[in-house]
Motif scaffolding. Structure first.
Motif, PDB file in Angstrom:
ATOM      1  N   UNK A 195       0.829  -1.195   0.000  1.00 15.63           N
ATOM      2  CA  UNK A 195       0.000   0.000   0.000  1.00 15.63           C
ATOM      3  C   UNK A 195       0.868   1.252   0.000  1.00 15.63           C
ATOM      4  N   UNK A 196       0.407   2.275  -0.693  1.00 15.64           N
ATOM      5  CA  UNK A 196       1.110   3.564  -0.677  1.00 15.64           C
ATOM      6  C   UNK A 196       0.723   4.379   0.543  1.00 15.64           C
ATOM      7  N   UNK A 197       1.311   5.555   0.699  1.00 10.17           N
ATOM      8  CA  UNK A 197       1.143   6.388   1.886  1.00 10.17           C
ATOM      9  C   UNK A 197      -0.286   6.580   2.378  1.00 10.17           C
ATOM     10  N   UNK A 198      -1.153   7.271   1.582  1.00  9.36           N
ATOM     11  CA  UNK A 198      -2.495   7.538   2.119  1.00  9.36           C
ATOM     12  C   UNK A 198      -3.312   6.268   2.337  1.00  9.36           C
ATOM     13  N   UNK A 199      -3.176   5.311   1.413  1.00 10.54           N
ATOM     14  CA  UNK A 199      -3.942   4.059   1.566  1.00 10.54           C
ATOM     15  C   UNK A 199      -3.452   3.286   2.779  1.00 10.54           C
ATOM     16  N   UNK A 200      -2.146   3.290   2.980  1.00 11.94           N
ATOM     17  CA  UNK A 200      -1.592   2.606   4.158  1.00 11.94           C
ATOM     18  C   UNK A 200      -2.103   3.270   5.439  1.00 11.94           C
ATOM     19  N   UNK A 201      -2.107   4.598   5.452  1.00  7.37           N
ATOM     20  CA  UNK A 201      -2.563   5.324   6.650  1.00  7.37           C
ATOM     21  C   UNK A 201      -4.018   4.980   6.957  1.00  7.37           C
ATOM     22  N   UNK A 202      -4.863   4.952   5.921  1.00  5.09           N
ATOM     23  CA  UNK A 202      -6.283   4.617   6.143  1.00  5.09           C
ATOM     24  C   UNK A 202      -6.419   3.152   6.573  1.00  5.09           C
ATOM     25  N   UNK A 203      -5.658   2.261   5.940  1.00  3.96           N
ATOM     26  CA  UNK A 203      -5.714   0.836   6.313  1.00  3.96           C
ATOM     27  C   UNK A 203      -5.360   0.650   7.779  1.00  3.96           C
ATOM     28  N   UNK A 204      -4.326   1.334   8.230  1.00  3.39           N
ATOM     29  CA  UNK A 204      -3.925   1.223   9.648  1.00  3.39           C
ATOM     30  C   UNK A 204      -4.980   1.848  10.557  1.00  3.39           C
ATOM     31  N   UNK A 205      -5.535   2.995  10.136  1.00  3.82           N
ATOM     32  CA  UNK A 205      -6.560   3.657  10.960  1.00  3.82           C
ATOM     33  C   UNK A 205      -7.748   2.715  11.175  1.00  3.82           C
ATOM     34  N   UNK A 206      -8.104   1.986  10.108  1.00  5.42           N
ATOM     35  CA  UNK A 206      -9.247   1.065  10.219  1.00  5.42           C
ATOM     36  C   UNK A 206      -8.875  -0.169  11.031  1.00  5.42           C
ATOM     37  N   UNK A 207      -7.663  -0.671  10.808  1.00  5.08           N
ATOM     38  CA  UNK A 207      -7.262  -1.897  11.508  1.00  5.08           C
ATOM     39  C   UNK A 207      -7.135  -1.658  13.008  1.00  5.08           C
ATOM     40  N   UNK A 208      -6.619  -0.478  13.396  1.00  4.58           N
ATOM     41  CA  UNK A 208      -6.375  -0.222  14.826  1.00  4.58           C
ATOM     42  C   UNK A 208      -7.404   0.733  15.430  1.00  4.58           C
ATOM     43  N   UNK A 209      -8.378   1.161  14.599  1.00  7.30           N
ATOM     44  CA  UNK A 209      -9.440   2.085  15.058  1.00  7.30           C
ATOM     45  C   UNK A 209      -8.823   3.290  15.755  1.00  7.30           C
ATOM     46  N   UNK A 210      -7.839   3.889  15.098  1.00  7.00           N
ATOM     47  CA  UNK A 210      -7.086   5.005  15.689  1.00  7.00           C
ATOM     48  C   UNK A 210      -6.847   6.070  14.627  1.00  7.00           C
TER      49      UNK A 210
END
Ligand SMILES: NC(=O)C1=CN([C@@H]2O[C@H](COP(=O)(O)OP(=O)(O)OC[C@H]3O[C@@H](n4cnc5c(N)ncnc54)[C@H](OP(=O)(O)O)[C@@H]3O)[C@@H](O)[C@H]2O)[C@@H](O)CC1
Ligand SMILES: Nc1ncnc2c1ncn2[C@@H]1O[C@H](COP(=O)(O)OP(=O)(O)O)[C@@H](O)[C@H]1O
Length: 308
Positions: A195-210
């Motif tokens: 995943x690239x920057x913004x997609x990675x950031x959103x993926x992590x936000x969803x995975x960790x609910x943070x």
């Protein structure tokens, strides 16, 4: 808590970055102290940081938090780091991290704003793992996880802790990974794909609910709704050890003063970047160090927020 100032009118589910906020929007967030303020009403930051090997990270984050307006900055660190923190900056209230009891702390300060930053200068031992788990479970105010504590969250158990906290609806969680830490978080949550920057950031936000602040030459601030903000006004002068600890202290101080997580991250990243540029103008991009970024914060406040 202040209401979030959202430059987007609707969730951006694709994770396409929004433009950065301008200075006028950022200035509206500035936590100027009330004339009747005292050190407690201005926001108490509890910084759990500084293993024996890394007292410097606690010093940098603590000093940055004070400069960013926290009224009372308490540093809970390893016993071996206490002297370094006290000598670096006597105004920091340094305590052994055996005294860190997030549940008790919150009960005493129920009528005050406050926040916790954990992990600057952690190197991942079992005691630190317990501190992180206890904080994510018991702290009811905002919690920002940085540095070595990010690695301690980067597995299924950490992901579960974060998600349970979100389900309880207690204070928000903010994670501030650099690229290496973000890759660890992604592996820990078994996020697939390059995943690239913004997609990675959103993926992590969803995975960790943070709220995720994915740091780099361009920093992406993303939440689980898929809203992403970018910050690209920094300088390569910031590519020096300790500048991430400085950023954690700044955002933590803004959370402690009552800003909503996305506002605290946007203003904090802008002040950090601007302070880096101001320091580089004076010292060159080669010579700036993390301490210089802290010293340049007043210039950044004047440039972005203006005079009061
Ligand atoms: N003065 C002090 O006390 C200081 C204390 N500090 C404290 O030290 C602790 C460890 O933190 P840390 O960041 O130094 O090391 P760590 O988390 O092991 O990651 C490093 C590995 O990740 C990778 N990597 C990939 N992309 C990357 C990127 N964009 N930016 C950086 N790394 C990237 C890269 O791997 P490579 O690409 O080389 O395979 C690299 O080897 C932490 O608690 C922190 O608070 C520091 O703040 C410094 C000042
Ligand atoms: N080339 C660059 N341009 C702009 N900002 C940068 C650059 N390199 C690093 N930074 C910023 O510097 C900080 C470094 O954080 P981090 O890697 O966590 O440092 P540390 O762990 O040493 O404290 C981040 O805020 C990042 O956005």
């Amino acid at each position: 808590m202040r209401s979030p100032t959202d430059p987007a009118s609707a969730p951006n589910t694709a994770g396409t970055p929004l433009p950065s906020r301008d200075n006028a929007a950022l200035a509206a967030l500035a936590p100027w102290p009330d004339p009747q303020a005292n050190k407690y009403t201005r926001g108490k930051l509890s910084l759990v940081a500084g293993a024996a090997a890394y007292p410097g990270a606690a010093c940098l984050a603590g000093a940055a938090a004070e400069r960013a307006g926290a009224g009372y900055t308490e540093v809970f660190c390893a016993g071996e780091s206490l002297l370094a923190v006290r000598s670096f900056r006597p105004s920091l209230v340094a305590r052994d991290w055996r005294e860190w009891h997030p549940a008790r702390q919150e009960a005493r300060c129920a009528d005050r704003t406050g926040a916790c930053v954990i992990g600057c200068g952690f190197d991942g031992d079992a005691r630190q793992r317990e501190l992180v788990a206890e904080t994510v479970r018991a702290a009811t105010g905002p919690v920002l996880i940085d540095g070595g504590a990010i690695g301690l969250m980067a597995d299924k158990a950490g992901q579960r802790l974060a998600r349970e906290r979100a389900e309880r609806g207690v204070g928000p969680l903010v994670l501030t990974p650099h690229g290496g830490e973000a890759a660890r978080l992604a592996r820990g949550a078994e996020l697939e794909g390059a995943l690239g920057g913004p997609e990675l950031a959103v993926g992590l936000a969803r995975a960790y609910r943070a709220l995720i602040v994915l740091k780099g030459p361009i920093t992406f601030i993303a939440d689980a709704e898929g809203i992403v903000e970018t910050m690209g006004r920094g300088t390569a002068a910031l590519a020096k050890a300790g500048t991430g600890d400085v950023l954690a202290g700044i955002i933590g101080a803004l959370l402690a003063q009552g800003l909503a997580p996305r506002d605290a991250a946007a203003l904090g990243c802008a002040l950090h970047a601007e302070a880096g540029r101001a320091a580089a103008q004076e010292l060159t991009e080669i010579c700036v160090s993390a301490e210089d970024v802290i010293a340049a914060l007043p210039q950044a406040v004047r440039a972005i927020v203006g005079a009061h």
